[in-house]
Design an enzyme around this catalytic site. Structure first.
Site: not given
Lengths: 536, 536
Positions: A322, A290, A232-233, A237, A202, A230, A298
């Site tokens: 978040k 989420d 949604t960002s 990395t 986030g 990614a 997860s």
């Protein structure tokens, strides 16, 4: 009170113990396999002609799920009914590209089409909906059925919503975590300490892994870091590391690199670790749900499957992070600790400053610049990125019994400032496969400027992420946002706050319009600057 | 704790107030409409060529939802990507039959394809998942979006599961009921009493409506009964009435018949009453969830929309009924009463004997035989069907202020036994359109016999339903099960318990095998016969 509607016809096809072990004749009639050039993404779609005798006799319904079998190969697919012989003729069974590949048989193969058994584990999902507590066996059955493609998206949505929010007790999260880990491969490193770090996400620009891994590996501790791309960002990395080196590595090669260099920075998608999560994300994301239980399971199932023994968990806290309240952060930490202890992972969760982006660059190429400046001990290097990386590395180094509690930060600092971390990073890059050409930041640029004098007292993480993504990140590596001002900085009217980089005109326009509409920055009085939660 | 993942690109397309009011140029490029002969049931599917510039530029993903517009027509569809120019060429947009019909424009029309706005009401669904209480506006927004086809099946599943079980308070059920009723047309009869009856279902052969309507209408009370077809049962009232008369009536014609005859027995599918329910059922059914809140709202919203002022609700109770415990039945009755009172329907709910099938026949033709025997006062007529019909009719007749409390049953009995009910039924049949030829019971027959001596002390409603359905009911009108023995009857070993009727060999085999495996009957001691819940 909950009633179960029984679909008699479908139910019966599979539950009557026929003496001859078979089905009725019409269901056994075979169809000739045909590959259709239709891309249906992750969903299997099958096409049958409306005049096909099998379709008519078996009572299939368009959009229902069918089971396709031949030579011990089996797939499930959603049925589309075609009334055009040139697409699929009677006697043929068309498959979309994905379905065809998954079945793995040549065109013309005689296949049997049948009603599928409804996933037995949906009973557990219905019990969950009715308020029951589920056990390990339930979660194991559910994850197994999902992996075997027995769940429709609708059924996955039912499972996810039933488990969302207060739906899972921490004991259930534990069972679910184990079941997810057991659903895929497991790695075994045969070392007493296999370190890992993870951030719940986030925060734009938060590329600490690319510093933590070389520092920790340079110390000699094993840190086989695999990351996601990614979702949604504007950059994961894996997306950022990909600017410098190959990240798509075969499991065997990955293993050799880690053995040699004590660490890696690879994409996790090639190894089948807790794969059920990768399937569920295709439903979670469009639904925009989420929940805590899903997130904890997860993350920890992937770590368990990856063979991690020690994990440092980064929980950023801030008004646009978040996690927005200390109480939330603490309760999340406790759940992580509870599950971690019971799956045999030494887990430490730290609550970090999530009030604003970390570093200056947001987007793969810009973030690589920040990371390299820190590794090269450049005076330009963003101080917050360096500090956070040292703090995290220090805590991980203290997993080593030979490092005295409280001295990890200092050890990390020495490794970084001596150039050993840079050296290690270069070795890892070479081992993974160095990229010969590093792209430049996007050539289309626009500077967003302060519309009044004031102190920066708010930077909206969500908005900065949106602008960078709209500019083209992570697909266009050079796209993103370059921040000039951070929280507590003074800005005069007209002074640039950040610069947008894009590579394509249309993306550029979108990003600029969004930034013009809402910059994501708030300027105000010095007293309005929010406190760093790490200092509470 | 619940996080919202924002899909920036999609989100942005629609929320930035562009000064020119439009989108970027590439999204506006038009495609030529093409009808594909592919049947995708109730789902809209669109097909675009993978080399189509619109597909490439707009960043659509296979299986994502797209919005298709032209000349003020708009539909949403799921995108399939085709790599075969003969199916869909670049520059064309293919639509499945359903989607093509729904858009309602000719082939070759230039259409615009775009990212759809995500349904705004999903925010309310997410709040519900997070444990919030929803209000009327929330339910109204959700039902509106569902009707406008903005919800994917996945999103509908999320909504249904979030509302399942303890998820809805009775106040929310009230709001949801109103919202569902407001989502479609409303009928207005301009009479003080518009009576209706409804059974929550699950009992084979329970065809009381076909007796209650002629009795009540013969008394002069308005009872415009519309019914559904069978979904999971072997016959709905519409399926059975269809053996005798046309049930698929235009709303205008229906209205005339009711004005003339004071009653009707028609299929409810042609009038758009609370249509959201018909959409949700496509998700509820395969998921096998049927929660109280959904059931109550679904029933009462349709009654409200149909203009009913007085409703008698039949809640069968029994070990294989939908409701299995008195406590459940009572709490369900209270919810119905609570909502009924607040939407202005005079509602009475009665708990009836649901221990076994009603009457003898199960399946359209066999049930018609039972019904006609009762109307004709034949000595063969099943007593339980007659008694139940009289009981229900009596309670409805007592809605009439001129009928003294407790005398309704007697009035109903007189109407039935005088032949007035039969006369009324014939008039309704003629008005709706009499069928010239009534089919015979299926010619393939098999008798299931007692495997020991004993009293019938259990008949499994579910199993009898399954056997009748497998035999071909309700599609094959003559298929079904004809019961010879009922609870409390004595059976000697080898004596027939029931006969299966089927019209086609394959169905017949299935049904016989199932019955051979589990007959649905239990024979035992006289003391084991369960008590009639109506006598508690």
């Amino acid at each position: 009170m909950q009633y179960l509607i029984l679909e008699s016809r479908q139910f019966l096809m599979f539950n009557i113990p026929f003496k001859n072990g078979g089905r009725s004749a019409f269901v056994m009639e075979k169809l000739s396999l045909k590959r259709l050039s239709i891309d249906t993404y992750k969903e299997n779609v099958a096409y049958m002609n409306g005049r096909c005798p099998v379709y008519r006799a078996a009572g299939f319904q368009a959009m229902s799920k069918i089971k396709i079998t031949a030579d011990h190969h089996m797939i499930l697919a959603v049925l589309n009914v075609v009334h055009d012989d040139s697409i699929v003729a009677p006697g043929e069974l068309g498959l979309s590209q994905q379905a065809f590949m998954q079945l793995g048989l040549p065109s013309g193969t005689a296949v049997v089409v049948d009603h599928p058994e409804p996933p037995a584990s949906m009973d557990a999902v219905r019990r969950k909906i009715a308020g029951d507590r589920l056990g390990y066996r339930d979660f194991r059955a559910i994850t197994k059925d999902i992996i075997e493609n027995r769940y429709s998206k609708m059924e996955m949505a039912a499972f996810l919503v039933a488990c969302a929010e207060t739906g899972l007790e921490r004991r259930e999260i534990l069972y679910y975590t184990k079941a997810m880990a057991d659903s895929g491969q497991r790695l075994e490193w045969l070392e007493p300490i296999v370190a890992d770090k993870h951030c719940i996400g986030g925060i734009p620009g938060n590329r600490t892994s690319m510093l933590v891994v070389p520092i920790v590996a340079a110390h000699g501790m094993l840190i086989p870091k695999t990351s996601s791309r990614a979702i949604t960002s504007p950059a994961g990395t894996a997306d950022t590391m990909e600017v410098l080196a190959e990240v798509n590595l075969e499991p065997k090669r990955l293993y050799e690199i880690v053995r040699e260099e004590r660490g890696c920075l690879a994409w996790g998608g090639t190894s089948r670790l807790a794969p059920v999560d990768d399937i569920l994300i295709t439903v979670e994301r469009p639904l925009g749900i989420d929940a805590t239980g899903q997130m904890v399971s997860s993350i920890l199932s992937k770590k368990l499957a990856a063979g991690s023994t020690h994990l440092l968990l980064d929980i950023p806290l801030g008004p646009t992070a978040k996690v927005r309240h200390m109480q939330q952060a603490l309760s999340l930490r406790k759940i992580f600790e509870y599950v971690g202890d019971r799956i045999g992972i030494h887990l430490e969760a730290i609550i970090t400053d999530g009030r604003q982006p970390i570093g200056k660059g947001v987007g793969p190429v810009l973030e690589v610049r920040d990371v390299m400046q820190v590794l090269e001990n450049s005076p330009e290097a963003p101080k917050d990125l360096k500090q956070k990386a040292l703090k995290l590395s220090g805590r991980i180094l203290e997993f080593d019994p030979s490092i005295r509690g409280g001295t990890g930060y200092q050890v990390a600092k020495e490794i970084l400032e001596s150039g050993k971390a840079l050296e290690k990073m270069k070795a890892i890059i070479r081992a993974q496969g160095e990229k010969t050409k590093i792209p430049e930041p996007g050539k289309l640029t626009y500077e967003v400027c302060a519309d009044s004098d004031g102190w920066v007292c708010g930077i909206d993480n969500f908005q900065i992420n949106r602008i960078a993504r709209l500019a083209g990140a992570p697909l266009d590596k050079g796209a993103g946002v370059d921040l000039f001002k951070k929280l507590g900085d003074r800005a005069e009217k007209g002074e640039p706050l950040y610069r947008i980089h894009a590579e394509f005109e249309s993306d550029f326009k979108f990003a600029v319009r969004l930034a013009q509409n809402t910059s994501g920055y708030s300027l105000g009085a010095e007293t309005e600057i929010p406190k760093n939660p790490e200092e509470f």
